[in-house]
Write a protein that holds these residues in place. Structure first.
Motif, PDB file in Angstrom:
ATOM      1  N   GLN A 106      35.893  49.606  29.305  1.00  0.00           N
ATOM      2  CA  GLN A 106      35.166  48.519  29.957  1.00  0.00           C
ATOM      3  C   GLN A 106      34.493  47.611  28.926  1.00  0.00           C
ATOM      4  O   GLN A 106      34.390  46.407  29.118  1.00  0.00           O
ATOM      5  CB  GLN A 106      34.114  49.080  30.915  1.00  0.00           C
ATOM      6  CG  GLN A 106      34.706  49.776  32.119  1.00  0.00           C
ATOM      7  CD  GLN A 106      33.657  50.504  32.942  1.00  0.00           C
ATOM      8  OE1 GLN A 106      32.542  50.736  32.501  1.00  0.00           O
ATOM      9  NE2 GLN A 106      34.035  50.885  34.155  1.00  0.00           N
ATOM     10  N   ALA A 107      34.027  48.198  27.831  1.00  0.00           N
ATOM     11  CA  ALA A 107      33.318  47.428  26.802  1.00  0.00           C
ATOM     12  C   ALA A 107      34.278  46.662  25.895  1.00  0.00           C
ATOM     13  O   ALA A 107      33.899  45.625  25.328  1.00  0.00           O
ATOM     14  CB  ALA A 107      32.452  48.356  25.965  1.00  0.00           C
ATOM     15  N   ALA A 108      35.501  47.133  25.747  1.00  0.00           N
ATOM     16  CA  ALA A 108      36.448  46.530  24.800  1.00  0.00           C
ATOM     17  C   ALA A 108      36.620  45.019  24.991  1.00  0.00           C
ATOM     18  O   ALA A 108      36.531  44.271  24.010  1.00  0.00           O
ATOM     19  CB  ALA A 108      37.789  47.248  24.855  1.00  0.00           C
ATOM     20  N   PRO A 109      36.866  44.523  26.212  1.00  0.00           N
ATOM     21  CA  PRO A 109      37.030  43.075  26.361  1.00  0.00           C
ATOM     22  C   PRO A 109      35.781  42.288  25.940  1.00  0.00           C
ATOM     23  O   PRO A 109      35.894  41.213  25.352  1.00  0.00           O
ATOM     24  CB  PRO A 109      37.305  42.882  27.859  1.00  0.00           C
ATOM     25  CG  PRO A 109      37.721  44.209  28.367  1.00  0.00           C
ATOM     26  CD  PRO A 109      37.094  45.224  27.477  1.00  0.00           C
ATOM     27  N   LEU A 110      34.606  42.843  26.218  1.00  0.00           N
ATOM     28  CA  LEU A 110      33.360  42.171  25.836  1.00  0.00           C
ATOM     29  C   LEU A 110      33.182  42.166  24.318  1.00  0.00           C
ATOM     30  O   LEU A 110      32.772  41.166  23.738  1.00  0.00           O
ATOM     31  CB  LEU A 110      32.164  42.844  26.512  1.00  0.00           C
ATOM     32  CG  LEU A 110      32.150  42.799  28.044  1.00  0.00           C
ATOM     33  CD1 LEU A 110      31.002  43.625  28.592  1.00  0.00           C
ATOM     34  CD2 LEU A 110      32.081  41.380  28.535  1.00  0.00           C
ATOM     35  N   ILE A 111      33.499  43.290  23.680  1.00  0.00           N
ATOM     36  CA  ILE A 111      33.388  43.374  22.226  1.00  0.00           C
ATOM     37  C   ILE A 111      34.374  42.422  21.563  1.00  0.00           C
ATOM     38  O   ILE A 111      34.032  41.713  20.610  1.00  0.00           O
ATOM     39  CB  ILE A 111      33.620  44.823  21.748  1.00  0.00           C
ATOM     40  CG1 ILE A 111      32.486  45.727  22.251  1.00  0.00           C
ATOM     41  CG2 ILE A 111      33.726  44.889  20.227  1.00  0.00           C
ATOM     42  CD1 ILE A 111      32.756  47.203  22.095  1.00  0.00           C
ATOM     43  N   LEU A 112      35.602  42.388  22.080  1.00  0.00           N
ATOM     44  CA  LEU A 112      36.616  41.495  21.517  1.00  0.00           C
ATOM     45  C   LEU A 112      36.217  40.031  21.698  1.00  0.00           C
ATOM     46  O   LEU A 112      36.390  39.215  20.783  1.00  0.00           O
ATOM     47  CB  LEU A 112      37.979  41.770  22.149  1.00  0.00           C
ATOM     48  CG  LEU A 112      38.574  43.146  21.807  1.00  0.00           C
ATOM     49  CD1 LEU A 112      39.819  43.410  22.642  1.00  0.00           C
ATOM     50  CD2 LEU A 112      38.860  43.270  20.328  1.00  0.00           C
ATOM     51  N   ALA A 113      35.663  39.692  22.854  1.00  0.00           N
ATOM     52  CA  ALA A 113      35.205  38.316  23.091  1.00  0.00           C
ATOM     53  C   ALA A 113      34.076  37.965  22.136  1.00  0.00           C
ATOM     54  O   ALA A 113      34.019  36.855  21.599  1.00  0.00           O
ATOM     55  CB  ALA A 113      34.753  38.154  24.542  1.00  0.00           C
ATOM     56  N   GLN A 114      33.190  38.915  21.898  1.00  0.00           N
ATOM     57  CA  GLN A 114      32.080  38.700  20.970  1.00  0.00           C
ATOM     58  C   GLN A 114      32.613  38.483  19.556  1.00  0.00           C
ATOM     59  O   GLN A 114      32.148  37.597  18.844  1.00  0.00           O
ATOM     60  CB  GLN A 114      31.141  39.911  21.010  1.00  0.00           C
ATOM     61  CG  GLN A 114      29.887  39.751  20.193  1.00  0.00           C
ATOM     62  CD  GLN A 114      28.998  40.984  20.319  1.00  0.00           C
ATOM     63  OE1 GLN A 114      29.492  42.120  20.313  1.00  0.00           O
ATOM     64  NE2 GLN A 114      27.700  40.758  20.439  1.00  0.00           N
ATOM     65  N   GLU A 115      33.594  39.254  19.146  1.00  0.00           N
ATOM     66  CA  GLU A 115      34.195  39.101  17.820  1.00  0.00           C
ATOM     67  C   GLU A 115      34.864  37.740  17.672  1.00  0.00           C
ATOM     68  O   GLU A 115      34.720  37.074  16.653  1.00  0.00           O
ATOM     69  CB  GLU A 115      35.213  40.214  17.551  1.00  0.00           C
ATOM     70  CG  GLU A 115      34.588  41.565  17.316  1.00  0.00           C
ATOM     71  CD  GLU A 115      33.735  41.605  16.068  1.00  0.00           C
ATOM     72  OE1 GLU A 115      34.168  41.101  15.010  1.00  0.00           O
ATOM     73  OE2 GLU A 115      32.617  42.148  16.151  1.00  0.00           O
ATOM     74  N   LEU A 116      35.585  37.314  18.708  1.00  0.00           N
ATOM     75  CA  LEU A 116      36.246  36.000  18.666  1.00  0.00           C
ATOM     76  C   LEU A 116      35.212  34.888  18.579  1.00  0.00           C
ATOM     77  O   LEU A 116      35.379  33.925  17.833  1.00  0.00           O
ATOM     78  CB  LEU A 116      37.126  35.799  19.906  1.00  0.00           C
ATOM     79  CG  LEU A 116      38.439  36.567  19.911  1.00  0.00           C
ATOM     80  CD1 LEU A 116      39.122  36.405  21.264  1.00  0.00           C
ATOM     81  CD2 LEU A 116      39.343  36.102  18.794  1.00  0.00           C
TER      82      LEU A 116
END
Length: 140
Positions: A106-116
């Motif tokens: 669940q956190a992966a998409p949010l973390i990836l968006a934050q990295e981008l």
């Protein structure tokens, strides 16, 4: 990232750390099963071969797969209780890991968006006129 996304990610991270803490406090683990079993012996004239049979036991047995083979081990009562505790710990560890995997997914998409978002902000700063003439932080 939106304020909601940041708050959601923070809640995922808090819960993930709670679960990791619980996992750290689990004792020894073992996979397998413990059961009381009665059995027959190899003696021809023993009562365990009679009609009706009077089996030997019951005895505590631990059963597990080791290198793809089923292994059985006779246990004392105190050993059986220890193995039961270790098996329960193993089940709890598996449940905690499953919940941690779910949270991570669940956190992966949010973390990836934050990295981008962070990478895009860094690139924008690198291209701005204020940074012209400064050495780049990128290594060649």
């Amino acid at each position: 990232m939106t304020t909601t996304s940041i708050a959601t990610l923070a809640s995922y991270e808090r819960r993930y750390k709670e679960l990791a803490g619980q996992l750290a406090h689990i004792g020894f683990i073992a996979s397998g099963s413990v059961a009381l079993r009665s059995n027959r012996c190899g003696k021809e004239n023993c009562a365990c071969k009679g009609d009706p049979p009077r089996l030997h036991g019951p005895y505590w047995h631990f059963t597990a797969k080791v290198d793809g083979k089923t292994v059985n081990k006779r246990l004392t009562e105190s050993e059986a209780h220890l193995y039961q505790e270790w098996i329960a710990n193993d089940r709890q560890a598996r449940e905690l890991l499953a919940e941690m995997r779910e949270l991570a997914a669940q956190a992966a998409p949010l973390i990836l968006a934050q990295e981008l978002s962070t990478a895009a902000e860094f690139d924008a700063r690198e291209r701005s006129p204020e940074t012209a003439g400064r050495p780049s932080r990128h290594r060649s």
